[in-house]
Design a protein around this motif. Structure first.
Motif, PDB file in Angstrom:
ATOM      1  N   GLU A 103      -8.071  -0.117  -0.646  1.00 46.84           N
ATOM      2  CA  GLU A 103      -6.732  -0.350  -1.167  1.00 46.84           C
ATOM      3  C   GLU A 103      -5.621  -0.419  -0.436  1.00 46.84           C
ATOM      4  O   GLU A 103      -5.602  -0.070   0.879  1.00 46.84           O
ATOM      5  N   LYS A 104      -5.084  -1.485  -0.583  1.00 48.10           N
ATOM      6  CA  LYS A 104      -3.993  -2.017   0.138  1.00 48.10           C
ATOM      7  C   LYS A 104      -2.469  -1.538  -0.309  1.00 48.10           C
ATOM      8  O   LYS A 104      -1.566  -1.253   0.456  1.00 48.10           O
ATOM      9  N   MET A 105      -2.294  -1.650  -1.706  1.00 47.89           N
ATOM     10  CA  MET A 105      -0.854  -1.560  -2.142  1.00 47.89           C
ATOM     11  C   MET A 105      -0.307   0.196  -1.919  1.00 47.89           C
ATOM     12  O   MET A 105       0.591   0.340  -1.237  1.00 47.89           O
ATOM     13  N   HIS A 106      -1.197   1.114  -2.104  1.00 47.68           N
ATOM     14  CA  HIS A 106      -0.780   2.440  -2.218  1.00 47.68           C
ATOM     15  C   HIS A 106      -1.590   3.244  -1.139  1.00 47.68           C
ATOM     16  O   HIS A 106      -1.418   4.607  -0.959  1.00 47.68           O
ATOM     17  N   GLN A 107      -2.113   2.663  -0.029  1.00 51.67           N
ATOM     18  CA  GLN A 107      -2.991   3.393   1.106  1.00 51.67           C
ATOM     19  C   GLN A 107      -2.066   4.134   1.888  1.00 51.67           C
ATOM     20  O   GLN A 107      -1.036   3.841   2.307  1.00 51.67           O
ATOM     21  N   ASN A 108      -2.679   5.360   2.320  1.00 55.22           N
ATOM     22  CA  ASN A 108      -1.967   6.134   2.938  1.00 55.22           C
ATOM     23  C   ASN A 108      -2.860   6.129   4.203  1.00 55.22           C
ATOM     24  O   ASN A 108      -3.973   7.124   4.034  1.00 55.22           O
ATOM     25  N   GLU A 109      -2.724   5.945   5.420  1.00 58.81           N
ATOM     26  CA  GLU A 109      -3.802   5.836   6.467  1.00 58.81           C
ATOM     27  C   GLU A 109      -3.763   7.327   7.187  1.00 58.81           C
ATOM     28  O   GLU A 109      -4.842   7.463   7.959  1.00 58.81           O
ATOM     29  N   GLU A 110      -3.017   8.146   6.884  1.00 58.32           N
ATOM     30  CA  GLU A 110      -3.364   9.875   7.080  1.00 58.32           C
ATOM     31  C   GLU A 110      -4.074  10.558   6.157  1.00 58.32           C
ATOM     32  O   GLU A 110      -4.397  11.479   6.451  1.00 58.32           O
ATOM     33  N   SER A 111      -4.270   9.806   5.065  1.00 62.85           N
ATOM     34  CA  SER A 111      -4.998  10.627   4.040  1.00 62.85           C
ATOM     35  C   SER A 111      -6.343  10.649   4.396  1.00 62.85           C
ATOM     36  O   SER A 111      -7.069   9.862   4.961  1.00 62.85           O
ATOM     37  N   GLU A 112      -7.041  11.859   4.063  1.00 66.33           N
ATOM     38  CA  GLU A 112      -8.463  12.042   4.399  1.00 66.33           C
ATOM     39  C   GLU A 112      -9.383  12.619   3.371  1.00 66.33           C
ATOM     40  O   GLU A 112      -8.857  12.642   2.066  1.00 66.33           O
ATOM     41  N   ASN A 113     -10.480  12.489   3.311  1.00 68.67           N
ATOM     42  CA  ASN A 113     -11.695  12.851   2.457  1.00 68.67           C
ATOM     43  C   ASN A 113     -12.334  14.393   2.906  1.00 68.67           C
ATOM     44  O   ASN A 113     -12.741  14.081   4.026  1.00 68.67           O
ATOM     45  N   TYR A 114     -12.517  15.028   1.986  1.00 66.66           N
ATOM     46  CA  TYR A 114     -13.162  16.157   2.248  1.00 66.66           C
ATOM     47  C   TYR A 114     -14.181  16.669   1.233  1.00 66.66           C
ATOM     48  O   TYR A 114     -14.065  16.328   0.196  1.00 66.66           O
ATOM     49  N   MET A 153     -16.515   5.777  -4.034  1.00 65.29           N
ATOM     50  CA  MET A 153     -15.029   6.109  -3.953  1.00 65.29           C
ATOM     51  C   MET A 153     -14.479   6.079  -2.700  1.00 65.29           C
ATOM     52  O   MET A 153     -13.429   5.663  -2.297  1.00 65.29           O
ATOM     53  N   GLN A 154     -15.489   5.971  -1.489  1.00 66.66           N
ATOM     54  CA  GLN A 154     -14.944   5.750  -0.130  1.00 66.66           C
ATOM     55  C   GLN A 154     -14.608   4.272  -0.089  1.00 66.66           C
ATOM     56  O   GLN A 154     -13.329   4.096   0.651  1.00 66.66           O
ATOM     57  N   GLU A 155     -15.255   3.334  -0.431  1.00 64.70           N
ATOM     58  CA  GLU A 155     -14.909   1.825  -0.422  1.00 64.70           C
ATOM     59  C   GLU A 155     -13.819   1.541  -1.263  1.00 64.70           C
ATOM     60  O   GLU A 155     -12.822   0.745  -0.590  1.00 64.70           O
ATOM     61  N   LYS A 156     -13.401   2.443  -2.356  1.00 66.12           N
ATOM     62  CA  LYS A 156     -12.258   2.132  -3.121  1.00 66.12           C
ATOM     63  C   LYS A 156     -10.925   2.583  -2.383  1.00 66.12           C
ATOM     64  O   LYS A 156     -10.248   1.806  -2.227  1.00 66.12           O
ATOM     65  N   LYS A 157     -11.113   3.657  -1.697  1.00 67.00           N
ATOM     66  CA  LYS A 157      -9.865   4.031  -1.114  1.00 67.00           C
ATOM     67  C   LYS A 157      -9.784   3.181   0.442  1.00 67.00           C
ATOM     68  O   LYS A 157      -8.457   2.849   0.520  1.00 67.00           O
ATOM     69  N   ARG A 158     -10.755   2.898   1.075  1.00 62.02           N
ATOM     70  CA  ARG A 158     -10.641   2.050   2.286  1.00 62.02           C
ATOM     71  C   ARG A 158     -10.110   0.368   1.888  1.00 62.02           C
ATOM     72  O   ARG A 158      -9.380  -0.117   2.721  1.00 62.02           O
ATOM     73  N   LYS A 161     -10.767  10.839 -12.639  1.00 64.59           N
ATOM     74  CA  LYS A 161      -9.476  10.757 -13.357  1.00 64.59           C
ATOM     75  C   LYS A 161      -8.180  11.124 -12.627  1.00 64.59           C
ATOM     76  O   LYS A 161      -7.198  10.654 -12.767  1.00 64.59           O
ATOM     77  N   SER A 162      -8.233  12.345 -11.696  1.00 68.21           N
ATOM     78  CA  SER A 162      -6.982  12.896 -10.986  1.00 68.21           C
ATOM     79  C   SER A 162      -7.054  12.262  -9.549  1.00 68.21           C
ATOM     80  O   SER A 162      -6.022  12.511  -9.046  1.00 68.21           O
ATOM     81  N   ALA A 163      -7.762  11.343  -9.129  1.00 71.63           N
ATOM     82  CA  ALA A 163      -7.848  10.987  -7.784  1.00 71.63           C
ATOM     83  C   ALA A 163      -6.555   9.946  -7.584  1.00 71.63           C
ATOM     84  O   ALA A 163      -6.614   8.863  -8.188  1.00 71.63           O
ATOM     85  N   ILE A 164      -5.664  10.218  -6.598  1.00 73.13           N
ATOM     86  CA  ILE A 164      -4.383   9.339  -6.289  1.00 73.13           C
ATOM     87  C   ILE A 164      -4.668   9.114  -5.071  1.00 73.13           C
ATOM     88  O   ILE A 164      -5.003   9.756  -3.954  1.00 73.13           O
ATOM     89  N   ILE A 165      -4.517   7.794  -4.901  1.00 74.97           N
ATOM     90  CA  ILE A 165      -5.027   6.907  -3.696  1.00 74.97           C
ATOM     91  C   ILE A 165      -4.451   7.657  -2.493  1.00 74.97           C
ATOM     92  O   ILE A 165      -4.969   7.688  -1.222  1.00 74.97           O
ATOM     93  N   SER A 166      -3.109   7.767  -2.415  1.00 73.58           N
ATOM     94  CA  SER A 166      -2.265   8.131  -1.248  1.00 73.58           C
ATOM     95  C   SER A 166      -2.526   9.646  -0.815  1.00 73.58           C
ATOM     96  O   SER A 166      -1.972  10.097   0.304  1.00 73.58           O
TER      97      SER A 166
END
Length: 210
Positions: free
Chosen positions: A93-104, A86-91, A58-63
């Motif tokens: 995403e086109k509109m709000h994607q931030n290419e510098e954001s990471e997953n940890y 969740m990885q696929e959802k972020k990868r 619920k708190s996951a913001i794409i960017s």
């Protein structure tokens, strides 16, 4: 945001109900601080005889950077379908994607008394057997060593052993994790790999869960 206290469990209150995430624990921090992040939780739930990885995003913001807080008791076969989703959802995403954001992944550093993190943005997971032509490093449940072919070796010797083999054609290096091992055990392997193996690689191996 910095963390100064040891947190082994996140306590979340939703509609008056307390939910815990029991984090893996280690004596070393791979990454100590992550700025601009949002949390994702995967809870340990039991339904009859079934163990369920209960995803709360619920708190996951794409960017933002995503921090996955996952219960260490869950088996990999339950956790990874949720992580992959969740990885696929972020990868994708086109509109709000931030290419510098990471997953940890998060875990508790028992020495530094803080939360610590392992990046896995560039890891591609698959829930399948290795394909022909791959060179498999097998991480078996309950083992401190790993298997390469029929040889059992230390994690710190993976690259040395791999580069010692004279291949006609250098194969892709693949990590195969036992689907029945716990997420907590998986994180222990990931910490050792980050320290001794993957930081030396330009491209991270595909990780298979089977």
């Amino acid at each position: 945001m910095k963390y100064f206290t040891l947190i082994i469990a996140f306590l979340l209150f939703s509609c008056g109900k307390k939910e815990d995430v029991l984090l893996p624990k280690s004596n070393v921090s791979i990454v100590k601080d992550v700025q601009d992040h949002s949390p994702i939780y995967i809870f340990f739930k039991v339904d009859g005889k079934d163990t369920i990885a209960d995803l709360n995003r619920k708190s996951a913001i794409i960017s933002t950077n995503w921090i996955f807080n996952i219960d260490k008791r869950l088996p990999l076969k339950s956790v990874m379908p949720q992580v992959i989703k969740m990885q696929e959802k972020k990868r994708n995403e086109k509109m709000h994607q931030n290419e510098e954001s990471e997953n940890y992944y998060s875990y508790a550093d028992s020495i530094g008394k803080n939360l610590a993190f392992i990046p896995f943005t560039k890891v591609f997971y698959k829930m399948e057997k290795p394909t022909a032509g791959s060179f498999v490093v097998y991480f078996k449940k309950g083992k401190k060593q790993v298997f390469m072919g029929n040889k059992e070796i230390k994690i710190s010797e993976i690259l040395k052993y791999f580069y010692s083999i004279k291949f006609d054609r250098v194969p892709d290096l693949v990590f195969l994790f036992d689907k029945d091992m716990s997420y907590g055990e998986y994180i222990q392997y990931k910490i050792l790999l980050q320290k001794d193996v993957t930081y030396n690689l330009d491209k991270l191996p595909v990780e298979l869960i089977f």
